[in-house]
Write an enzyme that holds these catalytic residues in place. Sequence first.
Site, PDB file in Angstrom:
ATOM      1  N   CYS A  16      42.934  45.955  28.067  1.00  0.00           N
ATOM      2  CA  CYS A  16      44.192  46.691  27.799  1.00  0.00           C
ATOM      3  C   CYS A  16      44.562  46.668  26.320  1.00  0.00           C
ATOM      4  CB  CYS A  16      45.328  46.118  28.628  1.00  0.00           C
ATOM      5  SG  CYS A  16      45.027  46.280  30.391  1.00  0.00           S
ATOM      6  N   HIS A  70      51.456  49.770  25.576  1.00  0.00           N
ATOM      7  CA  HIS A  70      50.367  49.965  26.541  1.00  0.00           C
ATOM      8  C   HIS A  70      51.007  50.181  27.902  1.00  0.00           C
ATOM      9  CE1 HIS A  70      47.278  49.296  29.385  1.00  0.00           C
ATOM     10  NE2 HIS A  70      47.674  48.071  29.682  1.00  0.00           N
ATOM     11  N   ASN A 105      47.845  53.037  34.958  1.00  0.00           N
ATOM     12  CA  ASN A 105      47.417  52.225  33.812  1.00  0.00           C
ATOM     13  C   ASN A 105      45.976  52.610  33.477  1.00  0.00           C
ATOM     14  OD1 ASN A 105      46.301  50.150  32.243  1.00  0.00           O
ATOM     15  ND2 ASN A 105      47.518  48.553  33.224  1.00  0.00           N
TER      16      ASN A 105
HETATM   17  N1  ACO Z   1      51.217  48.096  48.589  1.00  0.00           N
HETATM   18  C1  ACO Z   1      51.987  47.402  49.440  1.00  0.00           C
HETATM   19  N2  ACO Z   1      52.078  46.051  49.403  1.00  0.00           N
HETATM   20  C2  ACO Z   1      51.378  45.418  48.450  1.00  0.00           C
HETATM   21  C3  ACO Z   1      50.552  46.095  47.536  1.00  0.00           C
HETATM   22  C4  ACO Z   1      50.495  47.489  47.645  1.00  0.00           C
HETATM   23  N3  ACO Z   1      49.744  48.237  46.786  1.00  0.00           N
HETATM   24  N4  ACO Z   1      49.985  45.184  46.714  1.00  0.00           N
HETATM   25  C5  ACO Z   1      50.426  43.981  47.087  1.00  0.00           C
HETATM   26  N5  ACO Z   1      51.262  44.110  48.159  1.00  0.00           N
HETATM   27  C6  ACO Z   1      51.967  43.083  48.884  1.00  0.00           C
HETATM   28  C7  ACO Z   1      51.344  41.715  48.704  1.00  0.00           C
HETATM   29  O1  ACO Z   1      50.265  41.533  49.602  1.00  0.00           O
HETATM   30  C8  ACO Z   1      52.512  40.810  49.012  1.00  0.00           C
HETATM   31  O2  ACO Z   1      52.652  40.723  50.404  1.00  0.00           O
HETATM   32  P1  ACO Z   1      53.066  39.327  51.102  1.00  0.00           P
HETATM   33  O3  ACO Z   1      54.405  38.969  50.520  1.00  0.00           O
HETATM   34  O4  ACO Z   1      53.085  39.658  52.545  1.00  0.00           O
HETATM   35  O5  ACO Z   1      51.986  38.371  50.691  1.00  0.00           O
HETATM   36  C9  ACO Z   1      53.701  41.569  48.475  1.00  0.00           C
HETATM   37  O6  ACO Z   1      53.276  42.940  48.371  1.00  0.00           O
HETATM   38  C10 ACO Z   1      54.143  41.081  47.126  1.00  0.00           C
HETATM   39  O7  ACO Z   1      52.989  40.939  46.309  1.00  0.00           O
HETATM   40  P2  ACO Z   1      53.090  40.471  44.830  1.00  0.00           P
HETATM   41  O8  ACO Z   1      51.743  40.487  44.209  1.00  0.00           O
HETATM   42  O9  ACO Z   1      53.894  39.203  44.777  1.00  0.00           O
HETATM   43  O10 ACO Z   1      53.981  41.647  44.267  1.00  0.00           O
HETATM   44  P3  ACO Z   1      54.668  41.736  42.896  1.00  0.00           P
HETATM   45  O11 ACO Z   1      56.093  41.997  43.120  1.00  0.00           O
HETATM   46  O12 ACO Z   1      54.281  40.625  41.988  1.00  0.00           O
HETATM   47  O13 ACO Z   1      54.015  43.065  42.332  1.00  0.00           O
HETATM   48  C11 ACO Z   1      52.382  43.740  40.719  1.00  0.00           C
HETATM   49  C12 ACO Z   1      52.622  43.157  42.111  1.00  0.00           C
HETATM   50  C13 ACO Z   1      52.933  45.151  40.708  1.00  0.00           C
HETATM   51  C14 ACO Z   1      50.901  43.776  40.448  1.00  0.00           C
HETATM   52  C15 ACO Z   1      53.142  42.856  39.747  1.00  0.00           C
HETATM   53  O14 ACO Z   1      52.817  41.518  39.877  1.00  0.00           O
HETATM   54  C16 ACO Z   1      52.890  43.256  38.343  1.00  0.00           C
HETATM   55  O15 ACO Z   1      53.347  44.278  37.903  1.00  0.00           O
HETATM   56  N6  ACO Z   1      52.186  42.442  37.611  1.00  0.00           N
HETATM   57  C17 ACO Z   1      51.905  42.725  36.209  1.00  0.00           C
HETATM   58  C18 ACO Z   1      50.536  42.989  36.096  1.00  0.00           C
HETATM   59  C19 ACO Z   1      50.260  44.361  35.593  1.00  0.00           C
HETATM   60  O16 ACO Z   1      51.092  45.178  35.325  1.00  0.00           O
HETATM   61  N7  ACO Z   1      49.010  44.584  35.478  1.00  0.00           N
HETATM   62  C20 ACO Z   1      48.545  45.779  34.966  1.00  0.00           C
HETATM   63  C21 ACO Z   1      47.191  45.545  34.451  1.00  0.00           C
HETATM   64  S1  ACO Z   1      47.171  44.314  33.286  1.00  0.00           S
HETATM   65  C22 ACO Z   1      47.739  44.977  31.973  1.00  0.00           C
HETATM   66  O17 ACO Z   1      47.613  46.134  31.757  1.00  0.00           O
HETATM   67  C23 ACO Z   1      48.498  44.079  31.124  1.00  0.00           C
END
Ligand code: ACO
Length: 335
Positions: free
Chosen positions: A115, A262, A292
């Site tokens: 990224c 980004h 992304n």
């Molecule tokens: N659809 C529905 N449910 C989902 C999905 C989906 N696509 N993905 C995960 N879930 C579920 C999980 O299984 C979990 O279920 P559970 O509670 O029964 O176990 C629940 O949703 C919550 O999951 P989390 O991973 O805790 O969700 P969170 O609120 O943290 O959101 C996300 C996930 C969006 C990835 C978040 O952590 C985030 O934005 N992280 C930052 C990372 C990022 O943006 N990365 C981009 C690439 S890296 C970069 O570019 C820097």
Amino acid sequence: MYTSRITGVGAYVPENVVTNDQLSKLMDTNDAWIQERTGIKERRHIKKGDGNNTSVMGVKAATIALERANLKPVDIDMIVFATLSPDMYFPGGGVQVQEMMGMRTIPALDVRNQCSGFVYALSVADQFVKTGMYKHVLVIGSENHSGGLDFTTRGRGVSVIFGDGAGAVVVSRNEDGKGGILSTHLHSEGKHKDELALQGPSTNYWVPQIIAENPTEDIPYYPYMNGTFVFKHAIVRFSEVIKEGLKANNLSVEDIDMLIPHQANLRISQFVQHKFRLPDDKVFNNIQKYGNTTAASIPIALTEAWEKGKIKEGDLVVLAAFGSGFTWGSVIIRW
Ligand code: ACO
């Protein structure tokens, strides 16, 4: 010592739009979850037979950037190509661009900083131009994510976030010496390398071992992301590295005309925006449409902001990135 400036910007995304509803037919997810957590409404995916791959999309974006810089491929002195999704394990995408665009036998360097890849690549180009070694460097960020994601429910935490596309800029010697790229700031912290990574196939985890360890299962060569951990680090590092860049140039947040983060996740961009109390018209986001696109996200956003007239001569433009490695960086530009 010279200074450098961006003389042309270009972007390309595949025509094939993939909505959240379409993904929900492949895995257990839904539009509301994806939009609430990431801000993403749709993304582009390469479609079989559309002729695209990472280097081809890079060429398409580069062709536009060159035209806008009023340059021909033969004028380019170096290619810096950033991607985490190259067409081949080796060689890299830079040499493919050199061949496809009919360039001279110029150096072609691939950057693997995920990224942060575009920010790192731009910094490399800036150094070569500043020293006077090269006059025009082509910088490309391009990604084909859709070819390597797990589109089953197992992969939903990662695969809904990423999209395909490419962006490019031409970095040229700043002939009038005014403005241009003021400074670049790069960092890494390898102790978090496993938190956002694709472990194999690699020389650590090669194909026969993967198959031997997973004789019946679907083979696990998909990216892993510890989403919450990445989120927490991203918001801290984005803020730090923007402040670092401003401080190095005796500038303050009030001087920013346009921040192009980004496009990791809309929630990350919004967190940074609120932290710096920046109004909506000073932060550019288009993750809603493209997801992304990793190394391509900043040059795609920069191109779109420029095309919409949101970046004008003399504006202070700040680019900032954070991603796998972890790596992060910023670029301060007087446009
Ligand atoms: N659809 C529905 N449910 C989902 C999905 C989906 N696509 N993905 C995960 N879930 C579920 C999980 O299984 C979990 O279920 P559970 O509670 O029964 O176990 C629940 O949703 C919550 O999951 P989390 O991973 O805790 O969700 P969170 O609120 O943290 O959101 C996300 C996930 C969006 C990835 C978040 O952590 C985030 O934005 N992280 C930052 C990372 C990022 O943006 N990365 C981009 C690439 S890296 C970069 O570019 C820097």
